[in-house]
Design a protein around this motif. Structure first.
Motif, PDB file in Angstrom:
ATOM      1  N   GLN A  76      -8.843  52.595  45.535  1.00  0.00           N
ATOM      2  CA  GLN A  76      -9.253  53.123  46.818  1.00  0.00           C
ATOM      3  C   GLN A  76     -10.728  52.778  46.925  1.00  0.00           C
ATOM      4  OE1 GLN A  76      -9.769  57.433  47.624  1.00  0.00           O
ATOM      5  NE2 GLN A  76      -8.432  57.115  49.400  1.00  0.00           N
ATOM      6  N   ALA A  77     -11.179  52.334  48.098  1.00  0.00           N
ATOM      7  CA  ALA A  77     -12.563  51.888  48.226  1.00  0.00           C
ATOM      8  C   ALA A  77     -13.010  51.955  49.672  1.00  0.00           C
ATOM      9  CB  ALA A  77     -12.708  50.464  47.706  1.00  0.00           C
ATOM     10  N   LYS A  78     -14.324  51.969  49.843  1.00  0.00           N
ATOM     11  CA  LYS A  78     -14.930  51.856  51.165  1.00  0.00           C
ATOM     12  C   LYS A  78     -15.171  50.385  51.464  1.00  0.00           C
ATOM     13  CE  LYS A  78     -18.730  53.647  54.032  1.00  0.00           C
ATOM     14  NZ  LYS A  78     -17.833  54.260  55.038  1.00  0.00           N
ATOM     15  N   VAL A  79     -14.852  49.968  52.666  1.00  0.00           N
ATOM     16  CA  VAL A  79     -15.076  48.588  53.074  1.00  0.00           C
ATOM     17  C   VAL A  79     -16.547  48.433  53.455  1.00  0.00           C
ATOM     18  CG1 VAL A  79     -14.408  46.740  54.638  1.00  0.00           C
ATOM     19  CG2 VAL A  79     -12.695  48.431  53.901  1.00  0.00           C
ATOM     20  N   LEU A  80     -17.272  47.678  52.656  1.00  0.00           N
ATOM     21  CA  LEU A  80     -18.690  47.460  52.915  1.00  0.00           C
ATOM     22  C   LEU A  80     -18.904  46.334  53.922  1.00  0.00           C
ATOM     23  CD1 LEU A  80     -19.970  47.638  49.222  1.00  0.00           C
ATOM     24  CD2 LEU A  80     -19.517  49.526  50.822  1.00  0.00           C
ATOM     25  N   SER A  81     -17.995  45.373  53.891  1.00  0.00           N
ATOM     26  CA  SER A  81     -18.091  44.212  54.780  1.00  0.00           C
ATOM     27  C   SER A  81     -16.784  43.447  54.690  1.00  0.00           C
ATOM     28  CB  SER A  81     -19.269  43.324  54.349  1.00  0.00           C
ATOM     29  OG  SER A  81     -19.373  42.167  55.150  1.00  0.00           O
ATOM     30  N   ARG A  82     -16.488  42.644  55.707  1.00  0.00           N
ATOM     31  CA  ARG A  82     -15.356  41.730  55.638  1.00  0.00           C
ATOM     32  C   ARG A  82     -15.781  40.387  56.197  1.00  0.00           C
ATOM     33  NH1 ARG A  82     -10.046  42.706  58.707  1.00  0.00           N
ATOM     34  NH2 ARG A  82      -9.815  40.460  58.492  1.00  0.00           N
ATOM     35  N   GLU A  83     -15.168  39.345  55.675  1.00  0.00           N
ATOM     36  CA  GLU A  83     -15.428  37.996  56.159  1.00  0.00           C
ATOM     37  C   GLU A  83     -14.106  37.244  56.172  1.00  0.00           C
ATOM     38  OE1 GLU A  83     -17.996  34.929  57.600  1.00  0.00           O
ATOM     39  OE2 GLU A  83     -18.387  37.051  57.221  1.00  0.00           O
ATOM     40  N   ASP A  84     -13.809  36.623  57.316  1.00  0.00           N
ATOM     41  CA  ASP A  84     -12.586  35.843  57.459  1.00  0.00           C
ATOM     42  C   ASP A  84     -12.910  34.354  57.348  1.00  0.00           C
ATOM     43  OD1 ASP A  84     -10.808  38.083  58.027  1.00  0.00           O
ATOM     44  OD2 ASP A  84     -11.888  38.255  59.920  1.00  0.00           O
ATOM     45  N   TYR A  85     -11.990  33.610  56.757  1.00  0.00           N
ATOM     46  CA  TYR A  85     -12.194  32.184  56.519  1.00  0.00           C
ATOM     47  C   TYR A  85     -11.032  31.378  57.094  1.00  0.00           C
ATOM     48  CZ  TYR A  85     -15.834  33.700  53.286  1.00  0.00           C
ATOM     49  OH  TYR A  85     -16.948  34.284  52.747  1.00  0.00           O
ATOM     50  N   TRP A  86     -11.352  30.174  57.571  1.00  0.00           N
ATOM     51  CA  TRP A  86     -10.333  29.301  58.169  1.00  0.00           C
ATOM     52  C   TRP A  86     -10.348  27.890  57.598  1.00  0.00           C
ATOM     53  CZ3 TRP A  86     -13.471  32.475  61.189  1.00  0.00           C
ATOM     54  CH2 TRP A  86     -12.828  33.502  61.872  1.00  0.00           C
ATOM     55  N   MET A 104     -21.303  53.712  45.600  1.00  0.00           N
ATOM     56  CA  MET A 104     -21.290  52.653  46.616  1.00  0.00           C
ATOM     57  C   MET A 104     -20.283  52.937  47.727  1.00  0.00           C
ATOM     58  SD  MET A 104     -23.655  50.418  46.289  1.00  0.00           S
ATOM     59  CE  MET A 104     -23.073  48.936  47.126  1.00  0.00           C
ATOM     60  N   SER A 105     -19.783  54.174  47.791  1.00  0.00           N
ATOM     61  CA  SER A 105     -18.998  54.621  48.946  1.00  0.00           C
ATOM     62  C   SER A 105     -19.759  55.677  49.746  1.00  0.00           C
ATOM     63  CB  SER A 105     -17.642  55.172  48.497  1.00  0.00           C
ATOM     64  OG  SER A 105     -17.783  56.405  47.796  1.00  0.00           O
ATOM     65  N   ASP A 106     -21.012  55.889  49.399  1.00  0.00           N
ATOM     66  CA  ASP A 106     -21.858  56.904  50.034  1.00  0.00           C
ATOM     67  C   ASP A 106     -22.750  56.234  51.076  1.00  0.00           C
ATOM     68  OD1 ASP A 106     -23.758  58.822  50.729  1.00  0.00           O
ATOM     69  OD2 ASP A 106     -24.061  59.513  48.676  1.00  0.00           O
ATOM     70  N   GLU A 107     -22.569  56.587  52.343  1.00  0.00           N
ATOM     71  CA  GLU A 107     -23.332  55.928  53.399  1.00  0.00           C
ATOM     72  C   GLU A 107     -24.830  56.199  53.321  1.00  0.00           C
ATOM     73  OE1 GLU A 107     -21.585  56.579  57.259  1.00  0.00           O
ATOM     74  OE2 GLU A 107     -19.671  55.740  56.624  1.00  0.00           O
ATOM     75  N   SER A 108     -25.245  57.296  52.682  1.00  0.00           N
ATOM     76  CA  SER A 108     -26.675  57.523  52.512  1.00  0.00           C
ATOM     77  C   SER A 108     -27.274  56.509  51.538  1.00  0.00           C
ATOM     78  CB  SER A 108     -26.944  58.953  52.032  1.00  0.00           C
ATOM     79  OG  SER A 108     -26.421  59.174  50.734  1.00  0.00           O
ATOM     80  N   VAL A 109     -26.460  56.012  50.619  1.00  0.00           N
ATOM     81  CA  VAL A 109     -26.871  54.920  49.727  1.00  0.00           C
ATOM     82  C   VAL A 109     -26.772  53.583  50.452  1.00  0.00           C
ATOM     83  CG1 VAL A 109     -26.226  53.641  47.632  1.00  0.00           C
ATOM     84  CG2 VAL A 109     -26.273  56.143  47.606  1.00  0.00           C
ATOM     85  N   LEU A 110     -25.651  53.358  51.106  1.00  0.00           N
ATOM     86  CA  LEU A 110     -25.391  52.070  51.751  1.00  0.00           C
ATOM     87  C   LEU A 110     -26.373  51.770  52.872  1.00  0.00           C
ATOM     88  CD1 LEU A 110     -21.491  52.295  51.876  1.00  0.00           C
ATOM     89  CD2 LEU A 110     -22.898  51.006  50.250  1.00  0.00           C
ATOM     90  N   SER A 111     -26.896  52.808  53.512  1.00  0.00           N
ATOM     91  CA  SER A 111     -27.847  52.590  54.605  1.00  0.00           C
ATOM     92  C   SER A 111     -29.141  51.944  54.118  1.00  0.00           C
ATOM     93  CB  SER A 111     -28.165  53.919  55.301  1.00  0.00           C
ATOM     94  OG  SER A 111     -28.836  54.807  54.415  1.00  0.00           O
TER      95      SER A 111
END
Length: 198
Positions: A64-74, A93-100
């Motif tokens: 289970q994890a927080k999505v920090l970013s996604r990138e799609d490739y073609w 690294m699932s804490d938005e006070s850290v991620l900000s």
């Protein structure tokens, strides 16, 4: 491929990127995922065919994890197998006070971060997040993957794998959450994907 087609694809990619950025989910401060991913070694795994690749499972894997970013490739060879990379975080690294306080980006199949000052120890940042190449096992998982946005909490199950093509091309998952740099990403054959919080 003609220049016109390249420009067209680039414009579509930019539009998708802008839509994704606008859809970033905020769940507020505090640790949202307490546990690290769970990995179990597979002994005597059987290789199987999947979309013109030979897939060898290396370990059962769930998180289970927080999505920090996604990138799609073609355009790369890898996109035939894993069209999306998710940068995922757990524990601190699932804490938005850290991620900000962390600038997170993805490109070229890499997950990169930058800080002015570390909000948590560097080693926690490195070992409580990872870039993961997502291989949808079926259409249902692919459809769920399309719905995933930055900021959400997701759960997934599957296997860490090695993939090979008949032309000699190969791609293998990391089997550790402790490594960094080249070859540190997970390549996951995902059999179940759920959006837990959005």
């Amino acid at each position: 491929m003609s220049l016109r087609n390249v420009v067209f694809i680039a414009l579509i990619a930019f539009a998708v990127w802008q839509c994704r950025a606008a859809e970033t989910v905020s769940l507020g401060p505090g640790v949202k995922v307490d546990n690290a991913p769970v990995q179990t070694k597979i002994n005597n795994s059987e290789t199987f065919d999947f979309n013109d690749f030979l897939i060898t499972p290396l370990a059962d894997f769930s998180l289970q994890a927080k999505v920090l970013s996604r990138e799609d490739y073609w355009l790369d060879k890898e996109s035939e197998l894993a069209p999306t990379d998710l940068a995922l975080g757990w524990q601190n690294m699932s804490d938005e006070s850290v991620l900000s306080q962390i600038d997170i980006r993805q490109s070229g199949r890499w997950y990169r971060w930058r800080v002015e000052q570390f909000p948590i120890p560097r080693r926690e940042l490195e070992t409580q997040s990872a870039n993961m190449h997502i291989v949808p096992a079926d259409d249902h998982v692919a459809a769920m993957l399309d719905l995933v946005n930055s900021g959400q909490i997701i759960s997934l199950k599957g296997q860490l794998i090695k993939a090979q093509a008949v032309d000699g091309w190969h791609w293998q998952s990391s089997l550790s959450r402790e490594d960094t740099g080249a070859n540190a990403c997970e390549l996951i054959y995902v059999t179940e994907l759920v959006i837990d919080q959005s």
